[in-house]
Design an enzyme around this catalytic site. Structure first.
Site, PDB file in Angstrom:
ATOM      1  N   LYS A   9       1.091  -1.211   0.296  1.00  0.00           N
ATOM      2  CA  LYS A   9      -0.235  -0.030   0.275  1.00  0.00           C
ATOM      3  C   LYS A   9       0.964   1.511   0.039  1.00  0.00           C
ATOM      4  CE  LYS A   9      -3.429  -2.436   2.649  1.00  0.00           C
ATOM      5  NZ  LYS A   9      -4.413  -1.999   3.262  1.00  0.00           N
ATOM      6  N   TYR A  49     -12.551  -2.801  -3.673  1.00  0.00           N
ATOM      7  CA  TYR A  49     -12.680  -2.830  -2.064  1.00  0.00           C
ATOM      8  C   TYR A  49     -14.430  -2.800  -1.965  1.00  0.00           C
ATOM      9  CZ  TYR A  49      -8.322  -1.768   0.008  1.00  0.00           C
ATOM     10  OH  TYR A  49      -6.950  -2.483   0.747  1.00  0.00           O
ATOM     11  N   ASN A 112      -1.957   0.261   7.080  1.00  0.00           N
ATOM     12  CA  ASN A 112      -1.721  -1.401   7.122  1.00  0.00           C
ATOM     13  C   ASN A 112      -1.101  -1.727   6.726  1.00  0.00           C
ATOM     14  OD1 ASN A 112      -3.577  -2.069   5.827  1.00  0.00           O
ATOM     15  ND2 ASN A 112      -4.527  -3.533   6.925  1.00  0.00           N
ATOM     16  N   HIS A 115      -1.993  -4.849   1.274  1.00  0.00           N
ATOM     17  CA  HIS A 115      -3.290  -5.994   1.088  1.00  0.00           C
ATOM     18  C   HIS A 115      -3.194  -7.693   0.771  1.00  0.00           C
ATOM     19  CE1 HIS A 115      -7.314  -7.505  -0.265  1.00  0.00           C
ATOM     20  NE2 HIS A 115      -6.359  -7.923  -1.103  1.00  0.00           N
ATOM     21  N   GLU A 126      -9.296 -10.976  -7.537  1.00  0.00           N
ATOM     22  CA  GLU A 126      -8.054  -9.383  -7.585  1.00  0.00           C
ATOM     23  C   GLU A 126      -7.454  -9.568  -8.641  1.00  0.00           C
ATOM     24  OE1 GLU A 126      -7.693  -9.681  -3.396  1.00  0.00           O
ATOM     25  OE2 GLU A 126      -9.150  -9.343  -3.332  1.00  0.00           O
TER      26      GLU A 126
HETATM   27  P1  DAT Z   1      -7.612  -7.038   5.147  1.00  0.00           P
HETATM   28  O1  DAT Z   1      -6.819  -6.066   4.677  1.00  0.00           O
HETATM   29  O2  DAT Z   1      -6.530  -7.578   6.444  1.00  0.00           O
HETATM   30  O3  DAT Z   1      -8.368  -8.104   4.437  1.00  0.00           O
HETATM   31  P2  DAT Z   1     -10.089  -6.065   5.791  1.00  0.00           P
HETATM   32  O4  DAT Z   1     -10.203  -6.668   4.466  1.00  0.00           O
HETATM   33  O5  DAT Z   1     -11.638  -6.523   6.536  1.00  0.00           O
HETATM   34  O6  DAT Z   1      -8.899  -6.178   5.915  1.00  0.00           O
HETATM   35  O7  DAT Z   1     -10.599  -4.370   4.833  1.00  0.00           O
HETATM   36  C1  DAT Z   1     -10.095  -4.052   4.315  1.00  0.00           C
HETATM   37  C2  DAT Z   1      -8.544  -2.560   4.721  1.00  0.00           C
HETATM   38  O8  DAT Z   1      -9.803  -1.832   5.223  1.00  0.00           O
HETATM   39  C3  DAT Z   1      -7.685  -3.248   5.541  1.00  0.00           C
HETATM   40  O9  DAT Z   1      -6.823  -3.316   5.530  1.00  0.00           O
HETATM   41  C4  DAT Z   1      -7.355  -2.062   6.244  1.00  0.00           C
HETATM   42  C5  DAT Z   1      -9.036  -1.068   6.434  1.00  0.00           C
HETATM   43  N1  DAT Z   1     -10.128  -1.681   7.545  1.00  0.00           N
HETATM   44  C6  DAT Z   1     -10.532  -2.416   8.353  1.00  0.00           C
HETATM   45  N2  DAT Z   1     -10.903  -2.569   8.995  1.00  0.00           N
HETATM   46  C7  DAT Z   1     -11.444  -1.005   9.354  1.00  0.00           C
HETATM   47  C8  DAT Z   1     -12.004  -0.825  10.588  1.00  0.00           C
HETATM   48  N3  DAT Z   1     -12.032  -0.857  11.413  1.00  0.00           N
HETATM   49  N4  DAT Z   1     -10.772   1.077  10.712  1.00  0.00           N
HETATM   50  C9  DAT Z   1     -10.559   1.664   9.766  1.00  0.00           C
HETATM   51  N5  DAT Z   1      -9.973   0.635   8.353  1.00  0.00           N
HETATM   52  C10 DAT Z   1      -9.974  -0.556   8.682  1.00  0.00           C
HETATM   53 MG    MG Z   2      -9.591  -7.962   3.140  1.00  0.00          MG
END
Ligand code: DAT
Ligand code: MG
Length: 149
Positions: A9, A49, A112, A115, A126
């Site tokens: 990212k 997303y 974070n 991805h 994807e």
């Molecule tokens: P991952 O990236 O571990 O698959 P995810 O698909 O649940 O996680 O979420 C996609 C992204 O969205 C994640 O990398 C960071 C952001 N995100 C997830 N939960 C969040 C939250 N509670 N607050 C802010 N950003 C969040």
């Molecule tokens: Mg995810």
């Protein structure tokens, strides 16, 4: 052999962590079969997303991912999807285990680092979304014989 989609990212690209992260992936044994540094069009970010459209953090997520270049990759290996998720670590870096990419390199969920596809089905989707077929290489690596029985 299984393939997965992984994207470094904007935060990690800006923090000069691309080499560190690719190095961890290479050492694990996952094979890099595609990779490119790119600015993400808003439409691609929204499509990527799409499952999070209704979440309160969706707009921030799309803004973040389009704010600076990302490094997109396709990785190949046995159980590549699961293995990549393991070395990436929990979504929130503050809870991610030390030794994982997020656990070692990140602090907050909104920044974070990386991805990784969460299932074989989303990996397929994807990979097709981010790469053309001719951008993905199929090649043998001499270390394959020492990674697999
Ligand atoms: P991952 O990236 O571990 O698959 P995810 O698909 O649940 O996680 O979420 C996609 C992204 O969205 C994640 O990398 C960071 C952001 N995100 C997830 N939960 C969040 C939250 N509670 N607050 C802010 N950003 C969040
Ligand atoms: Mg995810």
């Amino acid at each position: 052999m299984e393939k997965t989609f992984v994207m470094i990212k904007p935060d990690a690209v800006q923090r000069n962590l691309v080499g560190e992260i690719i190095s961890r992936i290479e050492r694990k044994g996952l094979k890099l079969v595609a990779g490119k540094l790119m600015s993400v069009p808003k439409s691609l970010a929204e499509e990527h997303y799409v499952e999070h459209t209704d979440k309160p953090f969706y707009n921030d997520l799309v803004s973040f991912i389009t704010s600076a270049p990302v490094f997109a990759m396709v990785l190949e290996g046995e159980d590549a999807v699961k293995v990549a998720r393991h070395i990436i670590g929990e979504t929130n870096p503050s809870e991610a285990t030390p030794g994982t990419i997020r656990g070692d390199l990140g602090l907050t969920v909104g920044r974070n680092i990386i991805h990784g596809s969460d299932s074989v089905e989303s990996a397929e989707k994807e990979i097709n979304l981010w790469f053309n077929e001719d951008e993905i290489s199929d090649y043998e690596s001499p270390q394959d014989a020492w990674l697999y029985e």
